[in-house]
Design a protein around this motif. Structure first.
Motif, PDB file in Angstrom:
ATOM      1  N   GLN A 132       0.831  -1.196   0.000  1.00 31.31           N
ATOM      2  CA  GLN A 132       0.000   0.000   0.000  1.00 31.31           C
ATOM      3  C   GLN A 132       0.867   1.249   0.000  1.00 31.31           C
ATOM      4  OE1 GLN A 132      -3.492   0.006   2.551  1.00 31.31           O
ATOM      5  NE2 GLN A 132      -2.922  -2.002   3.345  1.00 31.31           N
ATOM      6  N   ARG A 133       0.265   2.335  -0.440  1.00 24.90           N
ATOM      7  CA  ARG A 133       0.941   3.629  -0.381  1.00 24.90           C
ATOM      8  C   ARG A 133       0.852   4.133   1.062  1.00 24.90           C
ATOM      9  NH1 ARG A 133       2.579   7.425  -3.909  1.00 24.90           N
ATOM     10  NH2 ARG A 133       2.538   9.604  -3.237  1.00 24.90           N
ATOM     11  N   TYR A 134       1.959   4.605   1.591  1.00 25.90           N
ATOM     12  CA  TYR A 134       1.983   5.014   2.988  1.00 25.90           C
ATOM     13  C   TYR A 134       1.636   6.493   3.130  1.00 25.90           C
ATOM     14  CZ  TYR A 134       3.928   0.489   3.941  1.00 25.90           C
ATOM     15  OH  TYR A 134       4.087  -0.861   4.039  1.00 25.90           O
ATOM     16  N   PRO A 135       0.992   6.851   4.235  1.00 24.80           N
ATOM     17  CA  PRO A 135       0.566   8.238   4.420  1.00 24.80           C
ATOM     18  C   PRO A 135       1.734   9.144   4.790  1.00 24.80           C
ATOM     19  CG  PRO A 135       0.052   6.956   6.376  1.00 24.80           C
ATOM     20  CD  PRO A 135       0.589   5.987   5.357  1.00 24.80           C
ATOM     21  N   THR A 136       1.505  10.428   4.627  1.00 22.69           N
ATOM     22  CA  THR A 136       2.463  11.441   5.064  1.00 22.69           C
ATOM     23  C   THR A 136       2.025  11.922   6.442  1.00 22.69           C
ATOM     24  OG1 THR A 136       2.919  12.137   2.800  1.00 22.69           O
ATOM     25  CG2 THR A 136       3.463  13.699   4.547  1.00 22.69           C
ATOM     26  N   TYR A 154      13.139   6.809   3.507  1.00 25.45           N
ATOM     27  CA  TYR A 154      12.261   7.619   4.354  1.00 25.45           C
ATOM     28  C   TYR A 154      12.351   9.071   3.923  1.00 25.45           C
ATOM     29  CZ  TYR A 154       9.597   8.619   8.596  1.00 25.45           C
ATOM     30  OH  TYR A 154       8.606   8.978   9.477  1.00 25.45           O
ATOM     31  N   ARG A 155      11.188   9.662   3.670  1.00 24.61           N
ATOM     32  CA  ARG A 155      11.145  11.047   3.199  1.00 24.61           C
ATOM     33  C   ARG A 155      10.956  12.010   4.353  1.00 24.61           C
ATOM     34  NH1 ARG A 155      10.427  13.949  -1.294  1.00 24.61           N
ATOM     35  NH2 ARG A 155      10.227  12.084  -2.590  1.00 24.61           N
ATOM     36  N   SER A 156      11.712  13.102   4.332  1.00 20.94           N
ATOM     37  CA  SER A 156      11.492  14.233   5.233  1.00 20.94           C
ATOM     38  C   SER A 156      11.594  15.496   4.394  1.00 20.94           C
ATOM     39  CB  SER A 156      12.534  14.262   6.361  1.00 20.94           C
ATOM     40  OG  SER A 156      12.347  15.402   7.184  1.00 20.94           O
ATOM     41  N   GLY A 157      10.467  16.178   4.229  1.00 23.52           N
ATOM     42  CA  GLY A 157      10.448  17.331   3.349  1.00 23.52           C
ATOM     43  C   GLY A 157      10.674  16.904   1.902  1.00 23.52           C
ATOM     44  N   ASP A 158      11.629  17.546   1.221  1.00 22.22           N
ATOM     45  CA  ASP A 158      11.880  17.220  -0.186  1.00 22.22           C
ATOM     46  C   ASP A 158      13.058  16.274  -0.371  1.00 22.22           C
ATOM     47  OD1 ASP A 158      13.935  18.905   0.502  1.00 22.22           O
ATOM     48  OD2 ASP A 158      13.533  20.415  -1.042  1.00 22.22           O
ATOM     49  N   VAL A 175       7.479  19.177   9.457  1.00 19.82           N
ATOM     50  CA  VAL A 175       7.821  18.945   8.054  1.00 19.82           C
ATOM     51  C   VAL A 175       7.152  17.635   7.624  1.00 19.82           C
ATOM     52  CG1 VAL A 175       9.697  18.475   6.433  1.00 19.82           C
ATOM     53  CG2 VAL A 175      10.021  20.154   8.268  1.00 19.82           C
ATOM     54  N   PRO A 176       6.419  17.619   6.506  1.00 21.83           N
ATOM     55  CA  PRO A 176       5.791  16.367   6.060  1.00 21.83           C
ATOM     56  C   PRO A 176       6.827  15.255   5.919  1.00 21.83           C
ATOM     57  CG  PRO A 176       4.931  18.219   4.803  1.00 21.83           C
ATOM     58  CD  PRO A 176       6.084  18.751   5.622  1.00 21.83           C
ATOM     59  N   HIS A 177       6.512  14.078   6.464  1.00 22.33           N
ATOM     60  CA  HIS A 177       7.481  12.985   6.459  1.00 22.33           C
ATOM     61  C   HIS A 177       6.771  11.645   6.461  1.00 22.33           C
ATOM     62  CE1 HIS A 177       6.542  13.874  10.709  1.00 22.33           C
ATOM     63  NE2 HIS A 177       6.659  12.560  10.907  1.00 22.33           N
ATOM     64  N   GLY A 178       7.520  10.603   6.139  1.00 23.08           N
ATOM     65  CA  GLY A 178       6.955   9.261   6.158  1.00 23.08           C
ATOM     66  C   GLY A 178       7.721   8.331   5.243  1.00 23.08           C
ATOM     67  N   PRO A 179       7.392   7.037   5.307  1.00 26.65           N
ATOM     68  CA  PRO A 179       8.069   6.046   4.465  1.00 26.65           C
ATOM     69  C   PRO A 179       7.835   6.331   2.988  1.00 26.65           C
ATOM     70  CG  PRO A 179       6.796   4.984   6.194  1.00 26.65           C
ATOM     71  CD  PRO A 179       6.392   6.421   6.188  1.00 26.65           C
TER      72      PRO A 179
END
Length: 200
Positions: A132-136, A154-158, A175-179
């Motif tokens: 599944q697509r993971y949420p921010t 793992y994303r944090s910001g851009d 800051v928007p983040h997530g897998p």
């Protein structure tokens, strides 16, 4: 349940309901999500939160566990400060519901019942399904991640970071983040959220 009053003059049912609602909203959880985790209907949860009905001890225990707090936290306006140390044995962290639960995250809360103002939340997070697509996510405070097993982008910001066992990542929770992508499963990491101290 006894119709006592809390320190602000609220009846006990309203005080407990307000505590439940505050914790639920802090974690951006819907009544439906808590209902699914506890087996208590959304209508009943709404009545409990607004103090329209008294919840039995079994219901309160299920709600508290789902939200990752102890029952005494729900009575915090009546209780004195708890013990100064908390020992959680291996495998005994409370499994709680959070926004990522439906997307394959398993959250074990490793400390709880920190008084009326929560200072931090340490989680052991397990992820083993990339279907599944993971949420921010975004929240107040600072988050610290420490990888224990597996590999994850793992994303944090851009920016996207490849995290492997022994790696850590610290960032502002606002800051928007997530897998971004699960590279090697199963994945386990510690996530510690430190909340800002309320201004005096």
């Amino acid at each position: 349940m006894d119709k006592g009053l809390d320190s602000s003059g609220l009846p006990l049912e309203e005080s407990i309901g307000a505590a439940i609602r505050e914790v639920r909203q802090r974690h951006e959880l819907t009544l439906a999500q808590v209902s699914e985790q506890t087996g208590i209907s959304r209508g009943m949860l709404s009545k409990i939160e607004t103090g329209q009905t008294s919840a039995g001890l079994d219901s309160l225990a299920r709600i508290a566990r789902a939200l990752g707090v102890s029952m005494s936290m729900l009575f915090s306006k009546y209780d004195a400060a708890g013990s100064s140390a908390q020992h959680v044995k291996k495998g005994q962290g409370m499994e709680t519901v959070r926004r990522g639960t439906k997307n394959g995250h398993t959250y074990h809360l490793l400390a709880y019942d920190q008084g009326p103002v929560k200072r931090f939340e340490p989680f052991l997070i397990t992820m083993d399904d990339d279907s599944q697509r993971y949420p921010t996510f975004h929240h107040p405070g600072t988050e610290f991640i420490y990888m224990l097993e597996g590999k994850i982008e793992y994303r944090s910001g851009d920016r996207v970071y490849l995290l492997e066992p022994g790696d850590s990542l610290t960032f502002q929770g606002s800051v928007p983040h997530g897998p971004e992508r699960l590279v090697k499963c199963p994945i386990r990491f510690l996530s510690v959220i430190v909340y800002p101290t309320p201004s005096e």
